[in-house]
Scaffold this motif. Structure first.
Motif, short mmCIF file in Angstrom:
data_model
loop_
_atom_site.label_atom_id
_atom_site.label_comp_id
_atom_site.label_asym_id
_atom_site.label_seq_id
_atom_site.Cartn_x
_atom_site.Cartn_y
_atom_site.Cartn_z
N LEU A 129 116.82 113.83 70.57
CA LEU A 129 117.12 112.66 70.14
C LEU A 129 117.58 111.76 71.34
O LEU A 129 117.20 110.53 71.14
CB LEU A 129 118.63 112.99 69.28
CG LEU A 129 119.18 111.79 68.73
CD1 LEU A 129 118.36 111.03 67.69
CD2 LEU A 129 120.60 112.13 68.08
N ALA A 130 117.86 112.20 72.32
CA ALA A 130 118.17 111.20 73.37
C ALA A 130 117.08 110.57 74.03
O ALA A 130 116.82 109.63 74.61
CB ALA A 130 118.81 112.35 74.70
N LYS A 131 115.91 111.25 73.90
CA LYS A 131 114.62 110.69 74.41
C LYS A 131 113.90 109.66 73.41
O LYS A 131 113.36 108.70 73.57
CB LYS A 131 113.58 111.64 74.44
CG LYS A 131 113.84 112.68 75.79
CD LYS A 131 112.98 113.90 75.74
CE LYS A 131 113.20 114.83 76.74
NZ LYS A 131 112.36 115.92 76.89
N LEU A 132 114.44 110.07 72.07
CA LEU A 132 113.97 109.08 70.77
C LEU A 132 114.68 107.63 70.94
O LEU A 132 113.97 106.56 70.49
CB LEU A 132 113.89 109.73 69.61
CG LEU A 132 112.85 111.05 69.37
CD1 LEU A 132 113.21 111.65 68.43
CD2 LEU A 132 111.59 110.49 69.25
N LEU A 133 115.85 107.90 70.98
CA LEU A 133 116.60 106.62 70.56
C LEU A 133 116.19 105.50 71.56
O LEU A 133 116.14 104.21 70.94
CB LEU A 133 118.32 106.79 70.79
CG LEU A 133 118.66 107.87 69.78
CD1 LEU A 133 120.16 108.14 70.01
CD2 LEU A 133 118.56 107.07 68.46
N PRO A 134 115.87 105.48 72.70
CA PRO A 134 115.72 104.40 73.49
C PRO A 134 114.23 103.85 72.97
O PRO A 134 113.91 102.64 73.56
CB PRO A 134 115.61 104.90 74.93
CG PRO A 134 116.19 106.17 74.88
CD PRO A 134 116.25 106.66 73.68
N LYS A 135 113.70 104.36 72.24
CA LYS A 135 112.09 103.98 71.81
C LYS A 135 112.35 102.99 70.78
O LYS A 135 111.43 102.52 70.34
CB LYS A 135 111.11 105.24 71.77
CG LYS A 135 110.84 105.84 73.02
CD LYS A 135 110.19 107.15 72.73
CE LYS A 135 109.91 107.85 74.13
NZ LYS A 135 108.85 109.21 73.69
N LEU A 136 113.27 103.21 70.05
CA LEU A 136 113.51 102.52 68.89
C LEU A 136 113.78 101.01 68.92
O LEU A 136 114.29 100.59 70.13
CB LEU A 136 114.74 103.02 67.86
CG LEU A 136 114.80 104.27 67.59
CD1 LEU A 136 116.03 104.58 66.91
CD2 LEU A 136 113.56 104.38 66.45
N THR A 137 113.28 99.98 68.21
CA THR A 137 113.43 98.83 68.29
C THR A 137 115.17 98.46 67.92
O THR A 137 115.43 99.18 67.13
CB THR A 137 112.51 97.95 67.13
OG1 THR A 137 112.91 98.31 65.86
CG2 THR A 137 111.31 98.23 67.43
N GLU A 138 115.34 97.22 68.18
CA GLU A 138 116.75 97.03 67.68
C GLU A 138 117.17 96.99 66.16
O GLU A 138 118.03 97.40 65.82
CB GLU A 138 117.26 95.31 68.25
CG GLU A 138 117.34 95.23 69.75
CD GLU A 138 117.70 94.11 70.11
OE1 GLU A 138 118.51 93.22 69.39
OE2 GLU A 138 117.55 93.77 71.19
N GLU A 139 116.09 96.79 65.64
CA GLU A 139 116.09 96.70 63.90
C GLU A 139 116.28 98.18 63.45
O GLU A 139 117.16 98.48 62.67
CB GLU A 139 114.86 95.88 63.36
CG GLU A 139 115.04 96.03 61.82
CD GLU A 139 113.89 95.21 61.19
OE1 GLU A 139 113.45 95.73 60.21
OE2 GLU A 139 113.21 94.55 61.72
N GLU A 140 115.17 98.93 64.18
CA GLU A 140 115.20 100.46 63.84
C GLU A 140 116.66 100.92 64.14
O GLU A 140 117.11 101.96 63.53
CB GLU A 140 114.03 101.15 64.38
CG GLU A 140 112.60 100.83 63.89
CD GLU A 140 111.71 101.30 64.82
OE1 GLU A 140 110.56 101.39 64.20
OE2 GLU A 140 111.94 101.52 65.92
N MET A 141 117.04 100.64 65.38
CA MET A 141 118.27 101.36 65.73
C MET A 141 119.62 100.75 64.77
O MET A 141 120.51 101.64 64.23
CB MET A 141 118.63 100.88 67.23
CG MET A 141 120.08 101.35 67.60
SD MET A 141 120.05 103.23 67.92
CE MET A 141 119.45 103.37 69.25
N ALA A 142 119.59 99.45 64.44
CA ALA A 142 120.42 99.22 63.37
C ALA A 142 120.39 100.01 62.00
O ALA A 142 121.44 100.35 61.42
CB ALA A 142 120.36 97.83 63.17
N GLN A 143 119.26 100.35 61.76
CA GLN A 143 118.89 101.23 60.56
C GLN A 143 119.60 102.71 60.75
O GLN A 143 120.36 102.94 59.80
CB GLN A 143 117.62 101.30 60.00
CG GLN A 143 117.02 100.08 59.61
CD GLN A 143 115.32 100.15 59.41
OE1 GLN A 143 115.07 101.22 59.65
NE2 GLN A 143 114.69 99.02 59.20
N ILE A 144 119.16 103.03 61.89
CA ILE A 144 119.79 104.35 62.33
C ILE A 144 121.23 104.54 62.20
O ILE A 144 122.06 105.17 61.49
CB ILE A 144 119.25 104.94 63.50
CG1 ILE A 144 117.76 105.18 63.53
CG2 ILE A 144 120.14 106.11 63.90
CD1 ILE A 144 117.58 106.52 62.46
#
Length: 83
Positions: free
Chosen positions: A58-73
């Motif tokens: 998860l720590a490796k995946l989170l930085p790869k998300l776009t701002e929109e995807e991170m907001a969804q998560i």
């Protein structure tokens, strides 16, 4: 033939993998609670190791998300900030 379901690629690979990883962490945590409740301590180390592996993923995946995807998560899984 279209099944009516989105593929991983249509959904977004990183977002899909992130959601699967979060779900995996939650499932392992439930298994840990059950093992404790049922006095099956012999299962705990393997479950804790699996949880650590999933958290590292998860720590490796989170930085790869776009701002929109991170907001969804964060909207759907607000507990992610405590993982």
């Amino acid at each position: 033939m279209h099944t009516g379901y989105m593929t991983r690629e249509e959904f977004g690979l990183t977002l899909f993998d992130t959601i699967c990883t979060i779900s995996g962490i939650r499932a392992v945590e439930e298994h840990i609670a059950v093992a404790i409740h049922q006095n099956k301590g012999y299962k705990l180390q393997g479950l804790k190791d699996r949880r650590l592996t999933l958290k590292a993923t998860l720590a490796k995946l989170l930085p790869k998300l776009t701002e929109e995807e991170m907001a969804q998560i964060l909207d759907r899984y607000p507990h992610v900030v405590t993982l």
